[in-house]
Design a protein around this motif. Structure first.
Motif, PDB file in Angstrom:
ATOM      1  N   ASP A   1       0.820  -1.212   0.000  1.00 12.81           N
ATOM      2  CA  ASP A   1       0.000   0.000   0.000  1.00 12.81           C
ATOM      3  C   ASP A   1       0.857   1.268   0.000  1.00 12.81           C
ATOM      4  N   LEU A   2       1.998   1.215   0.700  1.00 14.76           N
ATOM      5  CA  LEU A   2       2.868   2.387   0.807  1.00 14.76           C
ATOM      6  C   LEU A   2       3.879   2.486  -0.329  1.00 14.76           C
ATOM      7  N   GLY A   3       4.145   1.365  -1.003  1.00 13.32           N
ATOM      8  CA  GLY A   3       5.111   1.358  -2.084  1.00 13.32           C
ATOM      9  C   GLY A   3       6.550   1.429  -1.622  1.00 13.32           C
ATOM     10  N   ARG A   4       6.826   0.898  -0.433  1.00 14.30           N
ATOM     11  CA  ARG A   4       8.194   0.912   0.097  1.00 14.30           C
ATOM     12  C   ARG A   4       8.375  -0.165   1.157  1.00 14.30           C
ATOM     13  N   GLU A   5       9.608  -0.394   1.556  1.00 17.63           N
ATOM     14  CA  GLU A   5       9.909  -1.331   2.627  1.00 17.63           C
ATOM     15  C   GLU A   5       9.367  -0.801   3.952  1.00 17.63           C
ATOM     16  N   VAL A   6       8.899  -1.701   4.803  1.00 15.29           N
ATOM     17  CA  VAL A   6       8.403  -1.296   6.116  1.00 15.29           C
ATOM     18  C   VAL A   6       9.066  -2.143   7.194  1.00 15.29           C
ATOM     19  N   GLU A   7       9.147  -1.589   8.375  1.00 11.86           N
ATOM     20  CA  GLU A   7       9.634  -2.324   9.541  1.00 11.86           C
ATOM     21  C   GLU A   7       8.489  -3.108  10.153  1.00 11.86           C
ATOM     22  N   ILE A   8       8.830  -4.222  10.765  1.00 15.78           N
ATOM     23  CA  ILE A   8       7.838  -5.034  11.458  1.00 15.78           C
ATOM     24  C   ILE A   8       8.079  -4.931  12.948  1.00 15.78           C
ATOM     25  N   SER A   9       7.037  -4.599  13.662  1.00 21.98           N
ATOM     26  CA  SER A   9       7.130  -4.476  15.110  1.00 21.98           C
ATOM     27  C   SER A   9       5.981  -5.246  15.745  1.00 21.98           C
ATOM     28  N   ILE A  10       6.316  -6.230  16.557  1.00 20.70           N
ATOM     29  CA  ILE A  10       5.305  -7.045  17.228  1.00 20.70           C
ATOM     30  C   ILE A  10       5.224  -6.595  18.683  1.00 20.70           C
TER      31      ILE A  10
END
Length: 377
Positions: free
Chosen positions: A365-374
């Motif tokens: 949706d953002l068109g970029r890499e995202v960080e994952i935080s649990i």
């Protein structure tokens, strides 16, 4: 509890519930330690038809899971609802002191998973997620190979799979493809299986980042449905999820996962699963969904005395007494309840699977890499 018959309910009586009830019936016949006493579905009359079709009598039926859980004093339920309705009945069941076998995917969003896990912790009830491939001997062999050290340190994985054409929709079946009921498509339907196969093998390290994308080219095209349905335009107009997705996932420990999954694509397979390590590699032939066993004999690649060696691993077969994967899935759930054991497929692992799927959706949706935080539970 070991001498008591567990009282079982089924929430949601659509397609996947048929596999659950068959396994419960088999358990009741062979072991005799459970009884199916209640079920519910939001569509009036559907639960009654479901139990009648499956030859199960004297089951009280409801259209509200809240009412069923309030009245029936159950020991366990299978939650077989739409993806977007996984969280509410699961939470309600645990708050009523009921153990839960929840069908995959865990949920649609990471936030829903966190909410369920917090209630699981508060109530102390078992919440296990429905990944029946965990009980396949060949899937278990993959984990044993990794844990044996034959591959050395794993650093790269390619996984996925899918169907050339196989969107689960038709004139009278659109809940799998509508956003308001499914929320996620191939990613949650079969992508979660491909991820679990490899993540479970390497010990479920925490995902850190994901760069992903998803498409819906085939799902929104009426031609996809035109040969087998009377109203392909209607089906295509309701398509609101993904029919293909891919991602590059970075895990703690330096492992990278190259992932792709499809309900529809113009090729027979996006590739076999491969696990590369510093001492060896493993090739696992692809299937269209990974919801059972592997796609064929696996091959182990090693170097021995300066020579490249390939070892083909024979398919491990089940014996009649093993029962089906569904028998083992249901059986492990019942056994855990009776013995006070732990969830056979724990949420502490599957939340990482869901975090990746959630990350792929956000990244696309953002068109970029995202960080994952649990979040902490």
């Amino acid at each position: 509890m070991e001498n008591k018959k567990l009282r079982i309910g089924i929430i949601g009586t659509g397609g996947i519930a048929f596999a659950h009830i068959e396994a419960y019936k088999d358990r009741a016949k062979k072991v005799g330690d459970i009884e199916i006493v209640a079920g519910c579905d939001i569509i009036p009359g559907k639960a009654e038809e479901f139990f009648k079709a499956n030859g199960v009598d004297n089951v009280r039926c409801y259209t509200s899971h809240e009412e069923m859980l309030e009245k029936e004093h159950l020991d366990a339920v299978s939650v077989c609802t739409y993806n977007r309705q996984h969280a509410a009945p699961t939470i309600c069941a645990m708050k009523h002191g009921v153990n839960v076998l929840l069908e995959k995917p865990f949920a649609v969003t990471l936030e829903e998973c966190v909410e369920m896990m917090r209630v699981e912790k508060e109530t102390g009830k078992i919440l296990t997620i429905g990944f029946q491939p965990r009980f396949d001997k060949n899937m278990q062999q993959i984990k044993r190979i990794v844990e044996s050290g034959e591959l050395g340190d794993v650093y790269y994985i390619q996984t996925g799979g899918g169907r050339r054409r196989g969107i689960p929709a038709g004139d009278d079946k659109t809940t799998f493809i509508e956003d308001e009921t499914a929320g996620v498509g191939a990613l949650g339907d079969i992508g979660c299986y491909a991820l679990d196969m490899v993540l479970n093998a390497i010990g479920y390290p925490t995902p850190l980042t994901v760069s992903g994308f998803k498409t819906d080219f085939f799902g929104k095209d009426p031609e996809t449905y035109s040969f087998y349905n009377k109203n392909p335009e209607m089906i295509a107009s309701k398509f609101g999820v993904d029919d293909f997705a891919g991602a590059l996932i970075r895990l703690e420990g330096g492992v990278v996962v190259d992932f792709r999954i499809a309900w529809a694509m113009n090729i027979n397979t996006p590739g076999d699963t491969i696990i590369l390590g510093t001492k060896g590699g493993l090739r696992i032939p692809s299937t269209d969904c990974w919801n059972g066993s592997v796609g064929g004999p696996m091959t182990l690649y090693k170097e021995c005395a300066g020579q490249s060696v390939e070892t083909v691993l024979p398919i491990l077969s089940d014996s009649p007494q093993d029962g089906s994967l569904w028998d083992r899935k249901i059986g492990s759930f019942i056994d855990a309840i009776k013995t006070g054991g732990k969830a056979p497929v724990p949420t502490s692992q599957i939340i990482k699977n869901q975090a990746i799927i959630d990350g792929i959706v956000r990244s696309s949706d953002l068109g970029r890499e995202v960080e994952i935080s649990i979040p902490e539970i």
